[in-house]
Design a protein around this motif. Structure first.
Motif, PDB file in Angstrom:
ATOM      1  N   PHE A   8       0.832  -1.206   0.000  1.00 45.59           N
ATOM      2  CA  PHE A   8       0.000   0.000   0.000  1.00 45.59           C
ATOM      3  C   PHE A   8       0.866   1.256   0.000  1.00 45.59           C
ATOM      4  N   ARG A  45      -1.241   4.394  -1.234  1.00 47.08           N
ATOM      5  CA  ARG A  45      -2.542   4.290  -0.559  1.00 47.08           C
ATOM      6  C   ARG A  45      -2.323   4.364   0.952  1.00 47.08           C
ATOM      7  N   ASP A  86      -4.171   5.602   3.276  1.00 49.10           N
ATOM      8  CA  ASP A  86      -5.345   5.271   4.076  1.00 49.10           C
ATOM      9  C   ASP A  86      -5.407   3.768   4.374  1.00 49.10           C
TER      10      ASP A  86
END
Length: 149
Positions: free
Chosen positions: A68, A73, A75
């Protein structure tokens, strides 16, 4: 029932009472994975096996975090980090570098390992002792360095 499984169950109840949704969700994931294995294999897991399940979940979270982060990403990476922190609370205290070095040295002397061909014997002795307390891949690299050097 294993003590670790009882502890997880008690923590799940506490998280429900505290209305801690993030912690509760992670604990439910842990319990469902344990139950899945118990149903599939028709056995009751002992503490060693529960530790192996938690260790695997911890490794999955670390892999997801790195993927991620690479994909930008943040979050999703943060969510995985929260889950990882909850899982860590049920794992034993990690080994220090010195404790790990001592375990490796002891395993090498016990097996009278001389070369890389003896690595399997050494890892067979070390693996149960590091379960949930150290990363198997990192330990494997240390053992290789000892046997090669």
């Amino acid at each position: 029932m294993s003590e670790l499984k009882l502890k997880i169950s008690a923590e799940m109840k506490a998280a429900m009472r505290a209305k801690d949704k993030a912690r509760l969700g992670t604990i439910r994931l842990m319990m469902s994975e344990i139950k899945r294995i118990e149903v599939d294999e028709r056995i009751e897991l002992d503490d060693t096996r529960v530790l192996a399940v938690l260790d695997k979940m911890q490794k999955q979270r670390r892999d997801s975090i790195s993927q991620f982060d690479t994909a930008g990403r943040q979050d999703l990476a943060d969510l995985e980090r929260q889950e990882l922190e909850v899982i860590k609370t049920f794992l034993p205290q990690p080994l220090t570098e010195q404790e790990l070095a001592d375990l490796i040295a002891q395993a090498i002397s016990t097996t009278a390992a001389q070369s890389m061909q003896d690595m399997g014997k050494v890892m067979a002795i070390i693996k149960p002792q590091i379960q949930g307390r150290a990363d198997g891949g990192a330990v494997s690299k240390l053992v290789k360095a000892q046997l090669a050097g």
